[in-house]
Design an enzyme around this catalytic site. Structure first.
Site, PDB file in Angstrom:
ATOM      1  N   TYR A   1      -5.938 -43.734  39.656  1.00  0.00           N
ATOM      2  CA  TYR A   1      -6.777 -44.207  40.769  1.00  0.00           C
ATOM      3  C   TYR A   1      -6.392 -45.639  41.151  1.00  0.00           C
ATOM      4  O   TYR A   1      -6.493 -46.569  40.345  1.00  0.00           O
ATOM      5  CB  TYR A   1      -8.268 -44.135  40.416  1.00  0.00           C
ATOM      6  CG  TYR A   1      -8.791 -42.708  40.279  1.00  0.00           C
ATOM      7  CD1 TYR A   1      -8.091 -41.609  40.782  1.00  0.00           C
ATOM      8  CD2 TYR A   1     -10.017 -42.446  39.647  1.00  0.00           C
ATOM      9  CE1 TYR A   1      -8.563 -40.315  40.651  1.00  0.00           C
ATOM     10  CE2 TYR A   1     -10.499 -41.147  39.514  1.00  0.00           C
ATOM     11  CZ  TYR A   1      -9.766 -40.088  40.013  1.00  0.00           C
ATOM     12  OH  TYR A   1     -10.244 -38.803  39.888  1.00  0.00           O
TER      13      TYR A   1
ATOM     14  N   SER B   1     -15.869 -34.535  44.485  1.00  0.00           N
ATOM     15  CA  SER B   1     -15.990 -34.504  45.960  1.00  0.00           C
ATOM     16  C   SER B   1     -17.257 -33.749  46.400  1.00  0.00           C
ATOM     17  O   SER B   1     -17.186 -32.808  47.210  1.00  0.00           O
ATOM     18  CB  SER B   1     -14.740 -33.915  46.622  1.00  0.00           C
ATOM     19  OG  SER B   1     -13.668 -34.820  46.538  1.00  0.00           O
ATOM     20  N   PRO B   2     -18.421 -34.168  45.902  1.00  0.00           N
ATOM     21  CA  PRO B   2     -19.646 -33.385  46.153  1.00  0.00           C
ATOM     22  C   PRO B   2     -20.173 -33.438  47.585  1.00  0.00           C
ATOM     23  O   PRO B   2     -21.071 -32.656  47.911  1.00  0.00           O
ATOM     24  CB  PRO B   2     -20.659 -34.021  45.183  1.00  0.00           C
ATOM     25  CG  PRO B   2     -20.177 -35.415  44.986  1.00  0.00           C
ATOM     26  CD  PRO B   2     -18.666 -35.316  45.011  1.00  0.00           C
TER      27      PRO B   2
ATOM     28  N   GLY C   1     -16.223 -31.281  52.652  1.00  0.00           N
ATOM     29  CA  GLY C   1     -15.777 -29.934  53.007  1.00  0.00           C
ATOM     30  C   GLY C   1     -14.288 -30.025  53.309  1.00  0.00           C
ATOM     31  O   GLY C   1     -13.650 -31.044  53.019  1.00  0.00           O
TER      32      GLY C   1
ATOM     33  N   LYS D   1     -12.968 -30.421  56.110  1.00  0.00           N
ATOM     34  CA  LYS D   1     -12.690 -31.388  57.186  1.00  0.00           C
ATOM     35  C   LYS D   1     -13.275 -32.757  56.875  1.00  0.00           C
ATOM     36  O   LYS D   1     -13.720 -33.463  57.768  1.00  0.00           O
ATOM     37  CB  LYS D   1     -13.283 -30.862  58.500  1.00  0.00           C
ATOM     38  CG  LYS D   1     -12.731 -29.519  58.942  1.00  0.00           C
ATOM     39  CD  LYS D   1     -13.465 -29.039  60.199  1.00  0.00           C
ATOM     40  CE  LYS D   1     -13.431 -27.536  60.304  1.00  0.00           C
ATOM     41  NZ  LYS D   1     -14.536 -26.994  61.083  1.00  0.00           N
TER      42      LYS D   1
HETATM   43  N1  LIG Z   1     -10.541 -34.244  39.005  1.00  0.00           N
HETATM   44  C1  LIG Z   1     -10.035 -34.355  40.203  1.00  0.00           C
HETATM   45  O1  LIG Z   1      -8.997 -33.739  40.539  1.00  0.00           O
HETATM   46  C2  LIG Z   1     -10.715 -35.245  41.199  1.00  0.00           C
HETATM   47  C3  LIG Z   1     -10.317 -35.250  42.544  1.00  0.00           C
HETATM   48  C4  LIG Z   1     -11.002 -36.106  43.411  1.00  0.00           C
HETATM   49  C5  LIG Z   1     -12.044 -36.911  42.940  1.00  0.00           C
HETATM   50  N2  LIG Z   1     -12.371 -36.890  41.622  1.00  0.00           N
HETATM   51  C6  LIG Z   1     -13.487 -37.724  41.092  1.00  0.00           C
HETATM   52  O2  LIG Z   1     -14.647 -37.410  41.815  1.00  0.00           O
HETATM   53  C7  LIG Z   1     -15.197 -38.591  42.381  1.00  0.00           C
HETATM   54  C8  LIG Z   1     -15.836 -38.242  43.682  1.00  0.00           C
HETATM   55  O3  LIG Z   1     -14.848 -37.774  44.621  1.00  0.00           O
HETATM   56  P1  LIG Z   1     -14.964 -38.199  46.140  1.00  0.00           P
HETATM   57  O4  LIG Z   1     -14.900 -39.671  46.254  1.00  0.00           O
HETATM   58  O5  LIG Z   1     -14.002 -37.387  46.921  1.00  0.00           O
HETATM   59  O6  LIG Z   1     -16.476 -37.717  46.376  1.00  0.00           O
HETATM   60  P2  LIG Z   1     -17.500 -37.716  47.580  1.00  0.00           P
HETATM   61  O7  LIG Z   1     -18.757 -38.284  47.049  1.00  0.00           O
HETATM   62  O8  LIG Z   1     -17.533 -36.333  48.153  1.00  0.00           O
HETATM   63  O9  LIG Z   1     -16.884 -38.671  48.689  1.00  0.00           O
HETATM   64  C9  LIG Z   1     -16.984 -40.064  48.679  1.00  0.00           C
HETATM   65  C10 LIG Z   1     -16.466 -40.576  50.009  1.00  0.00           C
HETATM   66  O10 LIG Z   1     -17.327 -40.082  51.040  1.00  0.00           O
HETATM   67  C11 LIG Z   1     -17.956 -41.157  51.700  1.00  0.00           C
HETATM   68  N3  LIG Z   1     -19.366 -40.812  51.887  1.00  0.00           N
HETATM   69  C12 LIG Z   1     -20.262 -40.480  50.914  1.00  0.00           C
HETATM   70  N4  LIG Z   1     -21.451 -40.188  51.464  1.00  0.00           N
HETATM   71  C13 LIG Z   1     -21.318 -40.351  52.785  1.00  0.00           C
HETATM   72  C14 LIG Z   1     -22.206 -40.197  53.873  1.00  0.00           C
HETATM   73  N5  LIG Z   1     -23.481 -39.822  53.681  1.00  0.00           N
HETATM   74  N6  LIG Z   1     -21.742 -40.426  55.138  1.00  0.00           N
HETATM   75  C15 LIG Z   1     -20.451 -40.812  55.311  1.00  0.00           C
HETATM   76  N7  LIG Z   1     -19.557 -40.987  54.328  1.00  0.00           N
HETATM   77  C16 LIG Z   1     -19.987 -40.750  53.064  1.00  0.00           C
HETATM   78  C17 LIG Z   1     -17.831 -42.356  50.798  1.00  0.00           C
HETATM   79  O11 LIG Z   1     -17.832 -43.531  51.562  1.00  0.00           O
HETATM   80  P3  LIG Z   1     -18.733 -44.796  51.066  1.00  0.00           P
HETATM   81  O12 LIG Z   1     -18.086 -45.293  49.836  1.00  0.00           O
HETATM   82  O13 LIG Z   1     -18.628 -45.733  52.232  1.00  0.00           O
HETATM   83  O14 LIG Z   1     -20.116 -44.285  50.855  1.00  0.00           O
HETATM   84  C18 LIG Z   1     -16.494 -42.093  50.127  1.00  0.00           C
HETATM   85  O15 LIG Z   1     -15.432 -42.494  50.966  1.00  0.00           O
HETATM   86  C19 LIG Z   1     -14.018 -39.570  42.459  1.00  0.00           C
HETATM   87  O16 LIG Z   1     -14.429 -40.923  42.461  1.00  0.00           O
HETATM   88  C20 LIG Z   1     -13.273 -39.221  41.213  1.00  0.00           C
HETATM   89  O17 LIG Z   1     -13.864 -39.888  40.118  1.00  0.00           O
HETATM   90  C21 LIG Z   1     -11.750 -36.062  40.752  1.00  0.00           C
END
Ligand SMILES: NC(=O)c1ccc[n+]([C@@H]2O[C@H](COP(=O)([O-])OP(=O)(O)OC[C@H]3O[C@@H](n4cnc5c(N)ncnc54)[C@H](OP(=O)(O)O)[C@@H]3O)[C@@H](O)[C@H]2O)c1
Length: 303
Positions: free
Chosen positions: A52, A215-216, A219, A221
């Site tokens: 990361y 990535s909770p 989707g 897109k």
């Molecule tokens: N094991 C794997 O292969 C893998 C792959 C990917 C990720 N991960 C782990 O999972 C964690 C979460 O993944 P993710 O970051 O993709 O998760 P996510 O919570 O789906 O997405 C976070 C992103 O979405 C934005 N966001 C969140 N809520 C929002 C909202 N209500 N409106 C607009 N934008 C919003 C955030 O921006 P803001 O920061 O501005 O809120 C941030 O850029 C990562 O940090 C990592 O630790 C693991």
């Protein structure tokens, strides 16, 4: 914040964790605010990976933690190894040297959990077992797990690895439901019956491996919340959010937590207000009917 047990470990973890993949982009003071907010919201578990920000996320986290009053022993740290930008590498040498790099960047003597990040088809499980033994006996890693692994990939590792594999980190959100979909369509024609996930949900439950959804709020897109490309799901979440007296963004996390598999959601937001808001999801008990209403509003037909 509700706590759960991670797999068969003795780790008492918050059911919402903070993923630090995007922390590299923050100033240290901003990162400190993020960690403090997570801590005040009841989050005690932080997810990292060696890749990361090319290591910068772990460095930032360690520097930011020092700006807070939170002690290392009061939180749980997980990181991942095995991705090398253009290929995957589960060799003993790479696992051991990666962990040393992680410990240095996180400025800690031990990891609570180490995951193998994404399957390496050239894996030699005997080597993984040797690496895990060395990390465990030296006290560098307390517990082990995997990410993005199928049931058979886990079984292959388990044939050689002595330690329990306590978690499998997998992609899951209201708009990314692969691990549920095919189970409704057994023996039917059409693409809904295709099992892309090979029974990983049931396998994880049978073997007490906690699923950590990543990535909770994504989707296919991008972020689906408040995204005009996803009108139906936003409308349904808003409608039910009123019923549960929580905003629709938090409800999307409550939907994941409602599953009896007792998952640990890995949030990715670096926005303190959003961390507080999503944390409200813990403790909301969606009815079965409402859980399915959200699943259907996400575009999933039931037979
Ligand atoms: N094991 C794997 O292969 C893998 C792959 C990917 C990720 N991960 C782990 O999972 C964690 C979460 O993944 P993710 O970051 O993709 O998760 P996510 O919570 O789906 O997405 C976070 C992103 O979405 C934005 N966001 C969140 N809520 C929002 C909202 N209500 N409106 C607009 N934008 C919003 C955030 O921006 P803001 O920061 O501005 O809120 C941030 O850029 C990562 O940090 C990592 O630790 C693991």
């Amino acid at each position: 914040m509700k706590r759960i047990t991670l797999g068969q470990s003795d780790l008492n973890v918050s059911e919402i964790a903070l993923g630090c993949m995007r922390m590299n982009g923050l100033e240290i003071s901003q990162a400190a605010k993020v960690i403090e907010t997570a801590n005040e919201s009841g989050i005690n578990f932080y997810d990292h990976a060696d890749i990361y920000g090319q290591g910068e996320s772990e460095r930032k986290f360690a520097a930011a933690l020092k700006e807070t009053s939170i002690k290392r022993e009061d939180i749980l740290l997980q990181s991942k190894v095995g991705i090398r930008y253009t290929y995957y590498d589960f060799s003993k040498e790479h696992i051991l040297s990666s962990v040393d790099g992680i410990l240095k960047r996180l400025d800690t003597d031990y990891l609570d959990v180490l995951l193998l990040h994404r399957p390496d088809t050239l894996v030699e499980p005997e080597e993984v077992a040797e690496a895990f033994d060395a990390l465990h006996s030296s006290g560098k890693v307390k517990y082990f797990g995997v990410s993005n692994h199928s049931p058979y990939q886990v079984e292959l590792l388990k044939k050689y690895v002595k330690q329990d594999l306590v978690t499998n980190q997998l992609q899951l959100s209201v708009m990314h439901t692969g691990m549920f979909d095919a189970s409704f369509h057994l023996n039917r024609k059409g693409h809904h019956a295709i099992d892309h996930d090979r029974g990983i949900l049931e396998y994880s439950r049978l073997h007490d491996m906690t699923i950590q959804p990543w990535s909770p709020v994504h989707g296919e897109k991008g972020v689906f919340l408040n995204n005009e490309e996803y009108p139906e799901i936003n409308e349904k979440l808003k409608e039910l959010g009123e019923k549960y007296e929580v905003n629709h963004e938090a409800l999307s996390i409550a939907w994941i937590l409602r599953h009896p598999a007792k998952m640990q959601v890995i949030l990715g937001t670096m926005n303190p207000e959003r961390i507080k808001n999503y944390s409200q999801a813990s403790g909301i008990e969606l009815s079965r009917e409402d859980w399915y209403a959200i699943y259907r509003a996400a575009g999933n037909p039931l037979p």
